[in-house]
Scaffold this motif. Structure first.
Motif, short mmCIF file in Angstrom:
data_model
loop_
_atom_site.label_atom_id
_atom_site.label_comp_id
_atom_site.label_asym_id
_atom_site.label_seq_id
_atom_site.Cartn_x
_atom_site.Cartn_y
_atom_site.Cartn_z
N SER A 87 8.53 13.44 -4.57
CA SER A 87 9.07 14.84 -4.80
C SER A 87 9.68 14.85 -2.90
N ARG A 88 8.67 13.70 -1.65
CA ARG A 88 8.96 14.16 -0.62
C ARG A 88 9.96 13.06 -0.39
N LEU A 89 10.54 12.26 -0.99
CA LEU A 89 11.23 11.01 -0.30
C LEU A 89 12.29 11.43 -1.60
N ASP A 90 12.67 11.88 -2.92
CA ASP A 90 13.07 12.71 -3.99
C ASP A 90 14.38 13.70 -2.57
N GLY A 91 13.74 13.97 -1.82
CA GLY A 91 13.84 15.27 -1.20
C GLY A 91 14.91 15.19 -0.04
N ALA A 92 13.91 13.76 0.94
CA ALA A 92 14.84 13.44 2.12
C ALA A 92 16.48 12.37 1.49
N LEU A 93 16.30 11.45 0.26
CA LEU A 93 17.21 10.66 0.29
C LEU A 93 18.29 12.07 -0.50
N LYS A 94 17.91 12.93 -0.80
CA LYS A 94 18.81 13.89 -1.57
C LYS A 94 19.86 14.59 -0.69
N GLU A 95 18.58 15.16 1.14
CA GLU A 95 19.64 15.26 1.94
C GLU A 95 20.08 14.63 2.71
N LEU A 96 20.04 13.34 2.96
CA LEU A 96 20.85 12.23 3.27
C LEU A 96 21.95 11.70 3.33
N LEU A 97 21.74 11.43 1.50
CA LEU A 97 23.18 11.86 0.23
C LEU A 97 24.06 13.16 1.00
N LEU A 98 23.82 14.11 0.77
CA LEU A 98 24.07 15.00 0.92
C LEU A 98 24.81 15.43 2.68
N LYS A 143 0.89 -1.37 0.10
CA LYS A 143 -0.21 -0.04 0.07
C LYS A 143 1.14 1.53 0.14
N ARG A 144 2.20 1.36 0.69
CA ARG A 144 2.83 2.13 0.92
C ARG A 144 3.55 3.16 -0.70
N LEU A 145 3.99 1.30 -1.04
CA LEU A 145 4.29 1.78 -2.33
C LEU A 145 4.17 2.33 -3.18
N GLN A 146 2.53 1.57 -3.73
CA GLN A 146 1.71 2.33 -4.45
C GLN A 146 0.91 3.91 -4.14
N LEU A 147 1.07 4.20 -2.80
CA LEU A 147 0.59 5.43 -3.03
C LEU A 147 1.71 6.14 -3.70
N LEU A 148 3.19 5.83 -3.29
CA LEU A 148 4.01 6.43 -3.63
C LEU A 148 4.46 6.23 -4.95
N ALA A 149 3.78 5.21 -5.65
CA ALA A 149 3.96 5.54 -7.33
C ALA A 149 2.86 6.41 -7.96
N ASP A 150 1.76 6.41 -6.70
CA ASP A 150 0.90 7.39 -7.92
C ASP A 150 0.53 8.72 -7.20
N SER A 151 1.25 8.64 -6.30
CA SER A 151 1.53 10.18 -5.72
C SER A 151 2.77 11.17 -5.80
#
Length: 161
Positions: A82-93, A69-77
């Motif tokens: 963009s929230r996940l992308d931003g969080a991953l970029k911040e963690l990587l930085l 369900k969580r992955l489907q929400l991520l795929a549809d939204s």
């Protein structure tokens, strides 16, 4: 207690100032920082063990359903993406910033591992086409500018002479 609950109270202001002063003292206290890190590590370990036990005792199908369900929400939204992308970029930085010296040492070691001629060949391979295009553009522009200057000089000579 009523005075402490009131944000405009003098007693509340004094308590707040005292707490801020203690926090500032603890911020520079290395022993306190070590103690706090130890307690946080213990808390994380306890939570991880509790989660492991939960995974062992719960039906895995429920967890898989929740994950799907969580992955489907991520795929549809796009917002979630963009929230996940931003969080991953911040963690990587943050990770790169913490490992800046390590990354520098790795790159330096890799460069030093190459023979001089091999390094030059690799650089020419990567930037050779770009440099060639810059040379061609410079030749064309230079020729065009020379022709324009020749025309201007010839016209000026005919007007004067």
């Amino acid at each position: 207690m009523d005075a402490l609950a009131d944000p405009a109270s003098e007693l509340r202001r004094q308590v707040d100032n005292w707490l801020l002063a203690r926090m500032e003292d603890y911020r520079h206290d290395i022993a306190f920082a070590d103690w706090l890190n130890s307690k946080l590590s213990q808390l994380v370990t306890v939570k991880a063990l509790a989660f492991k036990e939960l995974l062992q005792t719960q039906d895995v199908d429920i967890l898989l359903t929740l994950l799907q369900k969580r992955l489907q929400l991520l795929a549809d939204s796009e917002t979630e993406q963009s929230r996940l992308d931003g969080a991953l970029k911040e963690l990587l930085l943050q990770a790169l910033a913490m490992q800046h010296d390590t990354v520098y040492d790795l790159v330096l070691a890799k460069l030093h591992s190459y023979d001089r001629d091999v390094l030059i060949a690799k650089m020419e391979q990567r930037v050779g086409d770009d440099l060639q295009n810059i040379r061609k553009s410079g030749t064309c522009i230079g020729g065009l500018m020379g022709a324009v200057l020749f025309i201007i000089a010839t016209m000026a000579e005919r007007l004067v002479g």
